[in-house]
Design a protein around this motif. Structure first.
Motif, PDB file in Angstrom:
ATOM      1  N   ILE A  77      10.538   8.210 -26.370  1.00  0.00           N
ATOM      2  CA  ILE A  77      10.441   6.727 -25.872  1.00  0.00           C
ATOM      3  C   ILE A  77      10.075   6.969 -24.673  1.00  0.00           C
ATOM      4  N   SER A  78       9.898   8.080 -24.180  1.00  0.00           N
ATOM      5  CA  SER A  78       8.718   8.015 -22.335  1.00  0.00           C
ATOM      6  C   SER A  78       7.141   7.875 -23.437  1.00  0.00           C
ATOM      7  N   THR A  79       7.017   8.956 -24.533  1.00  0.00           N
ATOM      8  CA  THR A  79       6.324   8.745 -24.969  1.00  0.00           C
ATOM      9  C   THR A  79       5.044   7.743 -25.649  1.00  0.00           C
ATOM     10  N   LEU A  80       6.258   6.910 -26.590  1.00  0.00           N
ATOM     11  CA  LEU A  80       6.220   5.660 -27.130  1.00  0.00           C
ATOM     12  C   LEU A  80       5.638   4.830 -26.051  1.00  0.00           C
ATOM     13  N   ASP A  81       6.229   4.075 -25.250  1.00  0.00           N
ATOM     14  CA  ASP A  81       6.318   3.711 -23.842  1.00  0.00           C
ATOM     15  C   ASP A  81       4.600   3.788 -23.116  1.00  0.00           C
ATOM     16  N   LYS A  92       0.138  10.539 -16.364  1.00  0.00           N
ATOM     17  CA  LYS A  92       1.752  10.904 -17.147  1.00  0.00           C
ATOM     18  C   LYS A  92       1.302  11.018 -18.640  1.00  0.00           C
ATOM     19  N   VAL A  93       0.198  10.991 -18.608  1.00  0.00           N
ATOM     20  CA  VAL A  93       0.030  11.572 -20.334  1.00  0.00           C
ATOM     21  C   VAL A  93       0.164  13.576 -20.357  1.00  0.00           C
ATOM     22  N   GLN A  94      -0.450  13.710 -19.326  1.00  0.00           N
ATOM     23  CA  GLN A  94      -0.645  15.163 -18.895  1.00  0.00           C
ATOM     24  C   GLN A  94       0.811  15.690 -18.761  1.00  0.00           C
ATOM     25  N   GLU A  95       1.729  15.095 -17.508  1.00  0.00           N
ATOM     26  CA  GLU A  95       3.131  15.711 -17.564  1.00  0.00           C
ATOM     27  C   GLU A  95       3.987  15.220 -18.649  1.00  0.00           C
ATOM     28  N   LEU A  96       3.870  14.480 -19.617  1.00  0.00           N
ATOM     29  CA  LEU A  96       4.116  14.532 -20.891  1.00  0.00           C
ATOM     30  C   LEU A  96       3.758  15.791 -21.607  1.00  0.00           C
TER      31      LEU A  96
END
Length: 128
Positions: A77-81, A92-96
């Motif tokens: 869901i975090s990725t989708l958000d 944030k993309v790097q963190e995920l």
């Protein structure tokens, strides 16, 4: 939870039906309820002898599996958000992208599912 789900009456009991039956609709809620409250075993399970400990372990495996799935779902869901957001933040993309905790959850999910399968095989042997 993000996404579209068909919550038609044929798939999920209405609130009044759930209250009458005492059974919660979401599987995860039902699994967690079994850990925190007394419950009567089904009539089929009640007839079986010497499986109480096995059933406790199966309940634990079910809860562990559900918790791992929930944590993996949060990652998804975090990725989708991020992908659906108005702006993509590289940090944030790097963190995920580098979050190894989701891989740990996949490993835990695999372990709990394997344990659940082994215990269900033992239960199958006890049934007959």
């Amino acid at each position: 939870m993000t996404g579209s789900h068909d919550n038609s009456p044929s798939q999920e009991p209405s609130d009044s039906e759930r209250r009458l039956s005492g059974r919660r609709a979401r599987a995860r809620d039902r699994l967690m309820d079994r850990a925190s409250s007394d419950y009567a075993p089904s009539s089929a399970v009640a007839k079986m002898k010497h499986i109480e400990n096995l059933l406790l372990f199966i309940d634990d495996d079910l809860r562990e599996t559900a918790l791992s799935m929930e944590r993996i779902e949060r990652y998804l869901i975090s990725t989708l958000d991020i992908l659906e957001g108005q702006r993509i933040d590289g940090t944030k993309v790097q963190e995920l992208a580098t979050d190894v905790s989701v891989l740990d959850q996949v490993d835990l999910l695999n372990e709990s599912l394997e344990s659940l399968r082994r215990r269900m095989a033992r239960l199958a042997s006890a049934v007959g």
